[in-house]
Design an enzyme around this catalytic site. Structure first.
Site, short mmCIF file in Angstrom:
data_model
loop_
_atom_site.label_atom_id
_atom_site.label_comp_id
_atom_site.label_asym_id
_atom_site.label_seq_id
_atom_site.Cartn_x
_atom_site.Cartn_y
_atom_site.Cartn_z
N GLY A 1 6.46 12.73 32.81
CA GLY A 1 5.55 12.92 31.69
C GLY A 1 4.11 12.98 32.15
CB SER A 2 1.01 13.08 30.14
OG SER A 2 1.44 14.15 29.34
N GLY B 1 3.45 9.40 33.89
CA GLY B 1 4.42 8.75 34.75
C GLY B 1 5.80 9.37 34.63
CB VAL C 1 11.34 8.45 31.60
CG1 VAL C 1 12.36 7.59 30.85
CG2 VAL C 1 10.01 8.49 30.85
CE LYS D 1 5.28 6.81 29.29
NZ LYS D 1 4.71 7.04 27.93
CG ASP E 1 1.62 14.49 22.74
OD1 ASP E 1 1.50 15.69 22.41
OD2 ASP E 1 1.97 14.12 23.87
#
Length: 252
Positions: free
Chosen positions: A86-87, A89, A91, A106, A211
Site C-alpha cells: 500500500g501507500s 507499507g 500487508v 499491516k 480514501d
C-alpha cells in the site's frame, strides 16, 4: 462358669462405620481430584484460546504482541505471505501462535513520508470507533525489530475473500467463481453506506475516511463488506484537518 478369661474386645458399630467410610472416601476423593486435574489440563488450554480470541475481537483490552510474534506469524515477513503493498507499507497474512487465529498484519514502511503519522492516525481513529462494517483491529505493535530499527504494525482480522477490487476486476476468488451478483453488490454497497453513515453521524467525533475505493473494501467468507485503511482519515474538529488544504486520498 467363670473361667477368669479376659473379655473379647468390642468394636462399636460407629467405629466400624467410620473405618469403612475412610477406606471408601479417601480413594474416591483422590480419583475425583485426578479427574478434575486432567479436565483442567486438557480443556483449560482450549478454553484459554477461546477466551483470547473473543478478547481480540470484542474486548476493550488489546493483547500485546512482540516483533518476534509477528515475524513468526508471517514466516519472517515472507513474500509468500504478502497480500498487498500500500501507500505506507505492506500487508501480510499470518497466524498468531497463542490465539491460533489467522490475521492480516499491516507493516508500516517508516522510510516513507508520513508513514509514522499514518500509523498514529489509524490508532487514534480505531480507538474511537466500533461498527459491524469496519475492519476489526485486534491490536497494534510499536517496538524495534531485530536490527534495532523502529517497527510499527497494525493487526487486523483476516478477510478470506480479499478486497472488492479483486472481485470486480480480477475474478480470482476461485476457478468456478462468477461475477458478483446484483444482490451481493447491493449488500456490499449497503454495508459500506452504513459504515460511512456511522463515521459521519454517530461517532463521538465525526470521521472522514478520505480514501474510499474498492481496494479498501474487504470481504469475509459470506461476502460481507468491511471498510479499512484509515491511514489518512480526518477527525472533524481536529486541528490537523482544519488547517490542511492539500488534496487527500487516491487520484481518480
Amino acid at each position: 462358669m467363670d473361667l477368669h478369661m479376659p473379655m473379647c474386645p468390642i468394636v462399636s458399630r460407629r467405629s466400624e462405620t467410620r473405618y469403612y467410610l475412610v477406606r471408601v472416601l479417601i480413594p474416591l476423593f483422590v480419583f475425583t481430584s485426578l479427574v478434575m486435574l486432567a479436565y483442567i489440563i486438557f480443556f483449560g488450554k482450549k478454553t484459554s484460546r477461546t477466551t483470547y480470541s473473543i478478547l481480540l475481537s470484542f474486548g476493550k483490552k488489546f493483547p500485546r504482541v512482540a516483533y518476534s510474534d509477528l515475524a513468526q506469524a508471517t514466516g519472517k515477513f515472507s513474500e509468500l505471505n504478502l497480500i498487498e503493498r500500500g501507500s505506507y507499507g505492506s500487508v501480510y497474512r499470518g497466524t498468531l501462535t497463542q490465539a491460533k487465529i489467522q490475521v492480516a498484519i499491516k507493516v508500516f514502511d517508516l522510510e516513507m513520508k508520513c508513514a509514522d503519522k499514518s500509523f498514529v492516525t489509524e490508532c487514534e481513529v480505531f480507538s474511537r470507533i466500533r461498527h459491524r462494517n469496519l475492519v476489526p483491529v485486534l491490536t497494534a505493535c510499536s517496538t524495534v525489530d531485530n536490527k534495532g530499527d523502529t517497527f510499527k504494525a497494525l493487526i487486523y482480522e483476516f478477510m478470506p475473500k480479499g478486497n472488492l477490487d479483486t472481485c470486480l476486476h480480477h475474478k480470482i476468488l476461485s476457478s468456478s467463481s462468477k461475477c458478483l451478483s446484483l444482490s451481493q453488490r447491493a449488500t456490499i454497497a449497503t454495508g459500506i453506506a452504513n459504515a460511512l453513515a456511522y463515521l459521519h453521524n454517530d461517532c463521538e467525533r465525526q470521521i472522514v475516511h478520505c480514501d474510499l475505493k474498492p481496494i479498501n473494501i474487504l470481504l469475509d467468507d459470506d461476502m460481507n463488506a468491511y471498510l479499512g485503511d484509515f491511514g489518512i482519515a480526518g477527525l472533524i474538529g481536529h486541528s490537523s484537518l482544519a488547517t490542511s488544504t492539500r488534496l487527500k486520498g487516491t487520484m481518480g
